[in-house]
Design an enzyme around this catalytic site. Sequence first.
Site, PDB file in Angstrom:
ATOM      1  N   ASP A  16       9.960   0.780  -1.904  1.00 46.59           N
ATOM      2  CA  ASP A  16       8.758   0.646  -1.072  1.00 46.59           C
ATOM      3  C   ASP A  16       9.098   0.537   0.410  1.00 46.59           C
ATOM      4  O   ASP A  16      10.169   0.046   0.772  1.00 46.59           O
ATOM      5  CB  ASP A  16       7.967  -0.599  -1.533  1.00 46.59           C
ATOM      6  N   GLY A  17       8.172   0.984   1.249  1.00 45.53           N
ATOM      7  CA  GLY A  17       8.298   0.776   2.689  1.00 45.53           C
ATOM      8  C   GLY A  17       8.650   2.013   3.505  1.00 45.53           C
ATOM      9  O   GLY A  17       8.927   1.905   4.705  1.00 45.53           O
ATOM     10  N   GLY A  19       6.698   4.413   4.540  1.00 46.94           N
ATOM     11  CA  GLY A  19       5.689   4.661   5.574  1.00 46.94           C
ATOM     12  C   GLY A  19       5.846   3.706   6.746  1.00 46.94           C
ATOM     13  O   GLY A  19       5.798   4.124   7.912  1.00 46.94           O
ATOM     14  N   TRP A  21       8.510   2.073   7.624  1.00 45.29           N
ATOM     15  CA  TRP A  21       9.768   2.384   8.312  1.00 45.29           C
ATOM     16  C   TRP A  21       9.533   3.467   9.367  1.00 45.29           C
ATOM     17  O   TRP A  21       9.970   3.347  10.507  1.00 45.29           O
ATOM     18  CB  TRP A  21      10.808   2.860   7.286  1.00 45.29           C
ATOM     19  N   ARG A  29       4.793   9.555   8.494  1.00 41.64           N
ATOM     20  CA  ARG A  29       5.171   8.917   7.226  1.00 41.64           C
ATOM     21  C   ARG A  29       6.156   9.770   6.429  1.00 41.64           C
ATOM     22  O   ARG A  29       7.054   9.243   5.756  1.00 41.64           O
ATOM     23  CB  ARG A  29       3.920   8.654   6.376  1.00 41.64           C
ATOM     24  N   SER A  61       3.512   6.470  -8.264  1.00 40.18           N
ATOM     25  CA  SER A  61       2.731   5.719  -9.254  1.00 40.18           C
ATOM     26  C   SER A  61       1.436   6.453  -9.606  1.00 40.18           C
ATOM     27  O   SER A  61       0.995   7.353  -8.876  1.00 40.18           O
ATOM     28  CB  SER A  61       2.386   4.332  -8.701  1.00 40.18           C
ATOM     29  N   ASN A  64      -0.757   6.263  -6.782  1.00 42.10           N
ATOM     30  CA  ASN A  64      -0.417   7.036  -5.582  1.00 42.10           C
ATOM     31  C   ASN A  64      -1.175   8.368  -5.497  1.00 42.10           C
ATOM     32  O   ASN A  64      -1.266   8.976  -4.430  1.00 42.10           O
ATOM     33  CB  ASN A  64       1.099   7.301  -5.492  1.00 42.10           C
ATOM     34  N   GLU A 203      15.279 -10.092 -14.061  1.00 44.21           N
ATOM     35  CA  GLU A 203      15.459 -10.934 -12.875  1.00 44.21           C
ATOM     36  C   GLU A 203      14.952 -10.132 -11.682  1.00 44.21           C
ATOM     37  O   GLU A 203      15.281  -8.953 -11.531  1.00 44.21           O
ATOM     38  CB  GLU A 203      16.943 -11.265 -12.668  1.00 44.21           C
TER      39      GLU A 203
END
Length: 236
Positions: A16-17, A19, A21, A29, A61, A64, A203
């Site tokens: 993720d991230g 866009g 960035w 994007r 996803s 998305n 985890e």
Amino acid sequence: MATYPSIPRHVAIIMDGNGRWAKERGRPRLDGHRSGAESVTEVLKGCIELGIDYLTLYAFSSENWSRPKAEVSALMTLLNQFLKSKLKDLDRQNIRLLCIGQLDRLPTKTRELIQRTVAHTANHAAMTLVLALSYGGREEIVAAARSLACDAAAGKINPADIDNPLFASRLQTADIPDPDLLIRTSGEMRVSNFLLWQISYAEMVIVKKYWPEFGREDLSEAVAEYQRRHRRFGAL
Ligand code: IPE
Ligand code: IPE
Ligand code: MG
């Protein structure tokens, strides 16, 4: 009985991230997505170095699809390019590719490239890369429930025989062990419909960095964090 973790066998990542960035750098994007594809190459190398058997990447996803048309089609083009250009690397590194998700929703061209790459790498044994494309955990669970319901209605199974292993065998991940370590980049504390059934005892490591900034070192750090955890699986 306590379990002391060593190297996780299966690492799953919510990439993720991209866009944000790009936005922070005043760029479109799509530049973030392009740069994110390079992180995939880096992390794959890292997984081989660390001896991780399975890497699952959340690439697109079910939700998305509701992004603007232009972004969706740019992501599909990027995915096509990735599949075309990575075939040689996957071959050389002896990596098997699998894809999960509602693949029938993908463009024909993308589906063909997936089919070709999956077939071509089917016997590769160094590690398995699982791409989650047009993937939603709820959709996957509903499909499994539907398949069991059909079999029950047809008298092929007894509803009383439905248990965790039988249910899991109807998921797209039937032949894949559950993730031991789930990483999400960009600091968001949510699972966004990713592998809902499979992550029950994973985890979680949340990394602040955006996905395009995530590299081999960050993977190693996440694995080190995992190794410091004490997995109890509900026992003492
Ligand atoms: C992840 O980056 C890539 C995909 C979801 C396809 P985003 O596109 O979600 O980037 P942000 O979260 O908007 O920064
Ligand atoms: C999750 O990221 C999906 C992928 C990484 C492919 P999103 O950016 O779509 O998730 P939300 O909208 O922040 O929950
Ligand atoms: Mg996002």
